[in-house]
Scaffold this motif. Structure first.
Motif, PDB file in Angstrom:
ATOM      1  N   TRP A 181       0.819  -1.215   0.000  1.00 15.27           N
ATOM      2  CA  TRP A 181       0.000   0.000   0.000  1.00 15.27           C
ATOM      3  C   TRP A 181       0.853   1.265   0.000  1.00 15.27           C
ATOM      4  O   TRP A 181       0.430   2.302  -0.507  1.00 15.27           O
ATOM      5  CB  TRP A 181      -0.927  -0.003   1.207  1.00 15.27           C
ATOM      6  N   LEU A 182       2.068   1.195   0.575  1.00 13.89           N
ATOM      7  CA  LEU A 182       2.941   2.359   0.561  1.00 13.89           C
ATOM      8  C   LEU A 182       3.340   2.749  -0.860  1.00 13.89           C
ATOM      9  O   LEU A 182       3.627   3.920  -1.128  1.00 13.89           O
ATOM     10  CB  LEU A 182       4.195   2.085   1.404  1.00 13.89           C
ATOM     11  N   VAL A 183       3.335   1.783  -1.761  1.00 13.00           N
ATOM     12  CA  VAL A 183       3.617   2.101  -3.165  1.00 13.00           C
ATOM     13  C   VAL A 183       2.486   2.951  -3.730  1.00 13.00           C
ATOM     14  O   VAL A 183       2.710   3.864  -4.530  1.00 13.00           O
ATOM     15  CB  VAL A 183       3.802   0.816  -3.989  1.00 13.00           C
ATOM     16  N   ASN A 184       1.253   2.685  -3.302  1.00 12.82           N
ATOM     17  CA  ASN A 184       0.105   3.474  -3.759  1.00 12.82           C
ATOM     18  C   ASN A 184       0.064   4.857  -3.119  1.00 12.82           C
ATOM     19  O   ASN A 184      -0.373   5.822  -3.751  1.00 12.82           O
ATOM     20  CB  ASN A 184      -1.208   2.756  -3.425  1.00 12.82           C
ATOM     21  N   SER A 185       0.502   4.945  -1.879  1.00  5.14           N
ATOM     22  CA  SER A 185       0.358   6.195  -1.127  1.00  5.14           C
ATOM     23  C   SER A 185       1.664   6.987  -1.077  1.00  5.14           C
ATOM     24  O   SER A 185       1.771   8.058  -1.685  1.00  5.14           O
ATOM     25  CB  SER A 185      -0.132   5.886   0.291  1.00  5.14           C
ATOM     26  N   ALA A 186       2.662   6.467  -0.368  1.00  5.84           N
ATOM     27  CA  ALA A 186       3.895   7.224  -0.135  1.00  5.84           C
ATOM     28  C   ALA A 186       4.615   7.592  -1.423  1.00  5.84           C
ATOM     29  O   ALA A 186       5.138   8.708  -1.555  1.00  5.84           O
ATOM     30  CB  ALA A 186       4.829   6.433   0.782  1.00  5.84           C
TER      31      ALA A 186
ATOM     32  N   HIS B  82       3.498   8.325  -4.193  1.00  8.39           N
ATOM     33  CA  HIS B  82       2.821   9.343  -5.000  1.00  8.39           C
ATOM     34  C   HIS B  82       2.772  10.666  -4.232  1.00  8.39           C
ATOM     35  O   HIS B  82       2.110  11.606  -4.670  1.00  8.39           O
ATOM     36  CB  HIS B  82       1.396   8.906  -5.352  1.00  8.39           C
ATOM     37  N   MET B  83       3.538  10.707  -3.104  1.00 12.71           N
ATOM     38  CA  MET B  83       3.501  11.917  -2.282  1.00 12.71           C
ATOM     39  C   MET B  83       4.880  12.344  -1.792  1.00 12.71           C
ATOM     40  O   MET B  83       5.152  13.545  -1.679  1.00 12.71           O
ATOM     41  CB  MET B  83       2.579  11.699  -1.074  1.00 12.71           C
ATOM     42  N   PHE B  84       5.749  11.383  -1.482  1.00  9.67           N
ATOM     43  CA  PHE B  84       7.045  11.706  -0.876  1.00  9.67           C
ATOM     44  C   PHE B  84       8.166  11.093  -1.715  1.00  9.67           C
ATOM     45  O   PHE B  84       8.017  10.008  -2.258  1.00  9.67           O
ATOM     46  CB  PHE B  84       7.124  11.157   0.558  1.00  9.67           C
ATOM     47  N   GLY B  85       9.300  11.773  -1.765  1.00 13.01           N
ATOM     48  CA  GLY B  85      10.437  11.246  -2.508  1.00 13.01           C
ATOM     49  C   GLY B  85      10.896  12.212  -3.582  1.00 13.01           C
ATOM     50  O   GLY B  85      10.611  13.412  -3.536  1.00 13.01           O
ATOM     51  N   TYR B  86      11.611  11.707  -4.565  1.00 12.32           N
ATOM     52  CA  TYR B  86      12.138  12.554  -5.626  1.00 12.32           C
ATOM     53  C   TYR B  86      11.676  12.046  -6.986  1.00 12.32           C
ATOM     54  O   TYR B  86      11.276  10.899  -7.152  1.00 12.32           O
ATOM     55  CB  TYR B  86      13.671  12.601  -5.575  1.00 12.32           C
ATOM     56  N   ARG B  87      11.718  12.945  -7.958  1.00  3.69           N
ATOM     57  CA  ARG B  87      11.289  12.634  -9.315  1.00  3.69           C
ATOM     58  C   ARG B  87      12.477  12.779 -10.263  1.00  3.69           C
ATOM     59  O   ARG B  87      13.109  13.831 -10.314  1.00  3.69           O
ATOM     60  CB  ARG B  87      10.150  13.573  -9.749  1.00  3.69           C
ATOM     61  N   THR B  88      12.757  11.725 -11.007  1.00  2.00           N
ATOM     62  CA  THR B  88      13.842  11.728 -11.970  1.00  2.00           C
ATOM     63  C   THR B  88      13.340  11.960 -13.386  1.00  2.00           C
ATOM     64  O   THR B  88      14.037  12.539 -14.216  1.00  2.00           O
ATOM     65  CB  THR B  88      14.612  10.392 -11.914  1.00  2.00           C
ATOM     66  N   TYR B  89      12.106  11.514 -13.650  1.00  3.70           N
ATOM     67  CA  TYR B  89      11.567  11.577 -15.011  1.00  3.70           C
ATOM     68  C   TYR B  89      10.237  12.332 -15.044  1.00  3.70           C
ATOM     69  O   TYR B  89       9.487  12.354 -14.073  1.00  3.70           O
ATOM     70  CB  TYR B  89      11.365  10.156 -15.558  1.00  3.70           C
ATOM     71  N   LYS B  90       9.963  12.924 -16.190  1.00  7.41           N
ATOM     72  CA  LYS B  90       8.708  13.633 -16.407  1.00  7.41           C
ATOM     73  C   LYS B  90       7.575  12.633 -16.588  1.00  7.41           C
ATOM     74  O   LYS B  90       7.652  11.734 -17.424  1.00  7.41           O
ATOM     75  CB  LYS B  90       8.807  14.515 -17.650  1.00  7.41           C
ATOM     76  N   THR B  91       6.526  12.795 -15.818  1.00 10.56           N
ATOM     77  CA  THR B  91       5.321  11.990 -15.967  1.00 10.56           C
ATOM     78  C   THR B  91       4.123  12.908 -15.803  1.00 10.56           C
ATOM     79  O   THR B  91       4.255  14.048 -15.345  1.00 10.56           O
ATOM     80  CB  THR B  91       5.241  10.849 -14.932  1.00 10.56           C
ATOM     81  N   THR B  92       2.946  12.414 -16.133  1.00 11.06           N
ATOM     82  CA  THR B  92       1.733  13.218 -16.008  1.00 11.06           C
ATOM     83  C   THR B  92       1.066  13.039 -14.651  1.00 11.06           C
ATOM     84  O   THR B  92      -0.027  13.567 -14.424  1.00 11.06           O
ATOM     85  CB  THR B  92       0.733  12.844 -17.119  1.00 11.06           C
ATOM     86  N   ASP B  93       1.695  12.292 -13.752  1.00 12.82           N
ATOM     87  CA  ASP B  93       1.124  12.043 -12.431  1.00 12.82           C
ATOM     88  C   ASP B  93       2.076  12.527 -11.350  1.00 12.82           C
ATOM     89  O   ASP B  93       3.044  13.230 -11.623  1.00 12.82           O
ATOM     90  CB  ASP B  93       0.790  10.558 -12.268  1.00 12.82           C
ATOM     91  N   ARG B  94       1.817  12.101 -10.106  1.00 14.67           N
ATOM     92  CA  ARG B  94       2.599  12.558  -8.955  1.00 14.67           C
ATOM     93  C   ARG B  94       3.586  11.499  -8.463  1.00 14.67           C
ATOM     94  O   ARG B  94       4.090  11.597  -7.351  1.00 14.67           O
ATOM     95  CB  ARG B  94       1.643  12.933  -7.816  1.00 14.67           C
ATOM     96  N   SER B  95       3.880  10.506  -9.261  1.00 21.42           N
ATOM     97  CA  SER B  95       4.731   9.395  -8.825  1.00 21.42           C
ATOM     98  C   SER B  95       6.125   9.875  -8.430  1.00 21.42           C
ATOM     99  O   SER B  95       6.682  10.794  -9.031  1.00 21.42           O
ATOM    100  CB  SER B  95       4.839   8.349  -9.938  1.00 21.42           C
ATOM    101  N   THR B  96       6.672   9.243  -7.394  1.00 23.50           N
ATOM    102  CA  THR B  96       7.994   9.595  -6.877  1.00 23.50           C
ATOM    103  C   THR B  96       8.815   8.336  -6.651  1.00 23.50           C
ATOM    104  O   THR B  96       8.305   7.220  -6.670  1.00 23.50           O
ATOM    105  CB  THR B  96       7.885  10.351  -5.539  1.00 23.50           C
ATOM    106  N   ASN B  97      10.104   8.547  -6.428  1.00 29.28           N
ATOM    107  CA  ASN B  97      11.012   7.463  -6.052  1.00 29.28           C
ATOM    108  C   ASN B  97      11.291   7.545  -4.558  1.00 29.28           C
ATOM    109  O   ASN B  97      11.574   8.626  -4.034  1.00 29.28           O
ATOM    110  CB  ASN B  97      12.333   7.566  -6.816  1.00 29.28           C
ATOM    111  N   SER B  98      11.218   6.408  -3.876  1.00 32.17           N
ATOM    112  CA  SER B  98      11.449   6.371  -2.433  1.00 32.17           C
ATOM    113  C   SER B  98      12.303   5.162  -2.088  1.00 32.17           C
ATOM    114  O   SER B  98      11.877   4.026  -2.288  1.00 32.17           O
ATOM    115  CB  SER B  98      10.112   6.304  -1.674  1.00 32.17           C
ATOM    116  N   TRP B  99      13.492   5.395  -1.550  1.00 37.05           N
ATOM    117  CA  TRP B  99      14.417   4.294  -1.271  1.00 37.05           C
ATOM    118  C   TRP B  99      13.883   3.361  -0.195  1.00 37.05           C
ATOM    119  O   TRP B  99      14.042   2.140  -0.277  1.00 37.05           O
ATOM    120  CB  TRP B  99      15.786   4.832  -0.862  1.00 37.05           C
ATOM    121  N   TRP B 100      13.222   3.924   0.825  1.00 36.92           N
ATOM    122  CA  TRP B 100      12.772   3.062   1.928  1.00 36.92           C
ATOM    123  C   TRP B 100      11.566   2.220   1.525  1.00 36.92           C
ATOM    124  O   TRP B 100      11.433   1.076   1.967  1.00 36.92           O
ATOM    125  CB  TRP B 100      12.510   3.864   3.187  1.00 36.92           C
ATOM    126  N   VAL B 101      10.707   2.751   0.653  1.00 37.84           N
ATOM    127  CA  VAL B 101       9.612   1.933   0.138  1.00 37.84           C
ATOM    128  C   VAL B 101      10.175   0.850  -0.784  1.00 37.84           C
ATOM    129  O   VAL B 101       9.692  -0.285  -0.791  1.00 37.84           O
ATOM    130  CB  VAL B 101       8.572   2.792  -0.600  1.00 37.84           C
TER     131      VAL B 101
END
Length: 283
Positions: free
Chosen positions: A189-194, A196-215
């Motif tokens: 579930w953290l993939v669905n929530s965290a 898309h809210m916390f972390g960093y973005r490396t690539y352009k996308t049309t959504d809020r997806s992020t990269n999170s090392w701990w997830v």
């Protein structure tokens, strides 16, 4: 997709499973063997079943597994008790089609708690209904094995619990069923929530997806979610050398063993087209 009522069976099941998991804090139910059984099953059902099979193989066709291997992995994913393969894949494909927009089953625009867990049991018109599975999963719907999993996914979990009870009594049931499921649920579930809210973005996308090392650590590589949404077809999610992706290593091993082929990964040139000049932190 017109589900205007709460999903009471799922809600009640989640309450029972979480209540059962509280027994891991009871010393009488602890044993190292039970903990080991939980860890082994968590890895097999989570890393191989959900991440490798349900997600990268079935949802996105990022890699092709030999059919016997695919079916074994799908059975393990079914034992993760997150739904049968068809319902899981259908929901995930809808998510990608409408990520963080109207129609997304677990959009973070409705808040962290909605994206994390509430979408599963509260009224949610964006979850595909059984009548729509053939529309979103025609590739799986045509296989009798996957249609059978729709009927068997609950009995299989009870059969697993019974087997664990025979082997190790209540400690095995408490740790390898209830404890394992709660850990795996929240990691997924953290993939669905965290992510898309916390972390960093490396690539352009049309959504809020992020990269999170701990997830990524908790979910066997699924936390590199901005990478994944930029290149949904990629079998590799951790694109940089420092982005640990255990599932990608597993796929490489299966390819060496000739148990997998048709592994899809974007080229450096394609990645550079979407690369943000300086990685961005989530707003």
């Amino acid at each position: 997709m017109r589900n205007a009522r709460p999903n009471w069976p799922t809600g009640i099941a989640l309450i029972v499973i979480h209540a059962g998991a509280l027994a891991v804090f009871v010393p009488a139910f602890f044993s190292w063997w039970a903990l080991a059984a939980a860890a082994i099953l968590a890895y097999a059902t989570g890393a191989w079943g959900i991440t490798l099979c349900f997600h990268r193989t079935l949802s996105h066709r990022s890699v092709r597994l030999r059919k016997p291997v695919e079916y074994v992995m799908a059975l393990l994913g079914t034992l993760a008790f997150q739904g049968d393969p068809i319902s899981w894949v259908a929901t995930h494909r809808v998510h990608h089609a409408h990520s963080d927009r109207e129609g997304d089953p677990h959009s973070t625009r409705r808040g962290f708690s909605w994206a994390h867990i509430e979408w599963l049991f509260k009224p949610n018109p964006n979850i595909p209904t059984a009548s729509e599975y053939a529309k979103y999963c025609p590739d799986l719907w045509e296989e009798p094995f996957y249609r059978a999993m729709m009927v068997l996914h609950v009995p299989l979990q009870f059969a697993l619990a019974a087997g664990l009870f025979v082997i190790g009594g209540w400690p095995f049931v408490v740790w390898a069923i209830f404890g394992r499921l709660v850990f795996a649920y929240h990691s997924t579930w953290l993939v669905n929530s965290a992510t898309h809210m916390f972390g960093y973005r490396t690539y352009k996308t049309t959504d809020r997806s992020t990269n999170s090392w701990w997830v990524a650590l908790l979910s066997f590589g699924e936390g590199w979610h901005n990478n994944h949404h930029a290149f949904p077809y990629s079998a590799r999610h951790g694109m940089a050398w420092y982005e640990l992706d255990l599932t990608w290593w597993t796929i490489r091993l299966l390819k060496v063993l000739r148990l997998a082929d048709k592994v899809r990964v974007p080229s450096a040139a394609i990645r550079n087209r979407l690369r943000i000049s300086r990685p961005q932190r989530a707003a």
